[in-house]
Design an enzyme around this catalytic site. Structure first.
Site, mmCIF file in Angstrom:
data_model
loop_
_atom_site.group_PDB
_atom_site.id
_atom_site.type_symbol
_atom_site.label_atom_id
_atom_site.label_comp_id
_atom_site.label_asym_id
_atom_site.label_seq_id
_atom_site.Cartn_x
_atom_site.Cartn_y
_atom_site.Cartn_z
ATOM 1 N N ASP A 49 0.832 -1.209 0.000
ATOM 2 C CA ASP A 49 0.000 0.000 0.000
ATOM 3 C C ASP A 49 0.867 1.260 0.000
ATOM 4 O OD1 ASP A 49 0.845 -0.182 2.617
ATOM 5 O OD2 ASP A 49 -1.143 0.036 3.511
ATOM 6 N N SER A 50 2.205 1.075 -0.032
ATOM 7 C CA SER A 50 3.102 2.207 -0.302
ATOM 8 C C SER A 50 2.789 2.801 -1.673
ATOM 9 C CB SER A 50 4.563 1.754 -0.240
ATOM 10 O OG SER A 50 4.766 0.606 -1.031
ATOM 11 N N ASP B 193 -1.098 -5.963 0.021
ATOM 12 C CA ASP B 193 -1.466 -5.404 1.332
ATOM 13 C C ASP B 193 -2.973 -5.264 1.477
ATOM 14 O OD1 ASP B 193 0.708 -4.941 3.008
ATOM 15 O OD2 ASP B 193 1.314 -3.156 1.899
ATOM 16 N N LYS C 50 -1.039 -9.351 3.112
ATOM 17 C CA LYS C 50 -0.269 -8.858 4.254
ATOM 18 C C LYS C 50 -1.123 -7.844 5.024
ATOM 19 C CE LYS C 50 3.420 -5.901 3.766
ATOM 20 N NZ LYS C 50 2.989 -4.723 4.561
ATOM 21 N N GLU D 75 -0.934 -5.258 8.833
ATOM 22 C CA GLU D 75 -0.041 -4.710 9.854
ATOM 23 C C GLU D 75 -0.578 -4.985 11.254
ATOM 24 O OE1 GLU D 75 0.583 -0.562 9.033
ATOM 25 O OE2 GLU D 75 1.255 -0.961 6.974
ATOM 26 N N GLU E 59 9.616 -3.878 10.014
ATOM 27 C CA GLU E 59 9.935 -2.533 9.514
ATOM 28 C C GLU E 59 10.466 -1.658 10.643
ATOM 29 O OE1 GLU E 59 7.081 -0.772 6.895
ATOM 30 O OE2 GLU E 59 8.284 1.045 6.696
#
Ligand code: KIV
Length: 265
Positions: free
Chosen positions: A47-48, A86, A114, A116, A183
């Protein structure tokens, strides 16, 4: 010679064989093909993309529709690499939402998803894994929590943070995650987690001792020259590689082309 599709369980086998896992993001067809043809075994539609493709200030603006659009484009490259995507911010608040959105990303062409967080999202992870969808964890600095955290901060500096990160990593591994992105975790804590769990750790700004490394492709190539995280420069220095500045080269070529069109030789 590129042989055999990479699957999520193969990441575990790579760790067991002591093979480092080179990983990159990619968000569209040509870049996914290029990264795949270079032999990178793990590609993330991260999602960057919110920042480097869509111009948002952070990842909290990325929607499921954004993710599906880019996953479809990347999947058209039919990579040999494992293609993960993501779950975006607000995409996995409940186990039901997590599973429904994970299914949408898989339908769009992702082969793993993925999300978080650690123990707080265990019910979501269990729903995804129970449905047979490979899951990648993400611990340490969580970009989707940038507003709660008040910035992008290194994790693992205090004993409480160290213990919490290790407990989260163990919980994710026990829940069936295929790998965990770490990260901005302090290198000693990243090393400790890597030794403590069977599944691979993929580091970003977390030192050289994770089982693999991931970078945002635009940071590797220099095609988003307006902002590069400090750890990216330090990482290049640590591995002895000069960072490419393709964005600046592109600007030079475009200016030169414009000059020649306006003033033919
Ligand atoms: O969104 C992303 O690109 C990521 C990587 C930085 C790991 O999560």
């Amino acid at each position: 010679m590129r042989t055999g599709k990479i699957t999520a369980p193969m990441l575990l086998a790579m760790k067991q064989r002591g093979e480092r896992i080179a990983s990159l993001t990619a968000y569209d067809y040509p870049m996914t093909r290029l990264v795949d043809e270079a032999g990178v075994p793990f590609i993330l539609v991260g999602d960057s993309l919110g920042m480097v493709m869509l111009g948002y200030p952070d990842t909290t603006h990325v929607t499921m529709a954004d993710m599906e659009h880019h996953v479809r484009a990347a999947a058209r490259a039919k990579p040999r690499a494992l293609l993960a995507a993501d779950l975006p911010y607000a995409g996995y608040g409940t186990p039901e939402a997590a599973l429904a959105n994970a299914r949408r990303l898989i339908e769009a062409g992702a082969e793993a998803v993925k999300a978080e967080g650690g123990r707080p999202i265990l019910p979501q992870i269990e729903a995804i894994v129970s449905a047979g969808i490979p899951f990648i964890g993400h611990l340490g600095m969580l970009p989707q929590s940038v507003h709660q955290e008040g910035g992008y901060k290194i994790k693992g500096k205090s004993e409480a943070e160290r213990a919490s990160l290790v407990a989260d990593a163990v919980a994710l591994a026990d829940a069936g995650a295929a790998a965990i992105v770490l990260e901005l975790v302090t290198p000693p804590v990243a090393r400790e987690i890597t030794a403590a769990i069977k599944i691979p750790t993929i580091g970003i700004g977390s030192g050289l001792e994770c089982d693999g490394q991931i970078l945002v492709l635009h940071d590797l190539l220099g095609t988003f020259p307006w902002f590069t995280p400090g750890f990216v420069q330090r990482y290049f220095e640590a591995i002895g590689l000069t960072r490419l500045k393709a964005g600046e080269e592109m600007r030079t070529v475009i200016s030169e082309w414009k000059r020649l069109v306006e003033n033919p030789p």
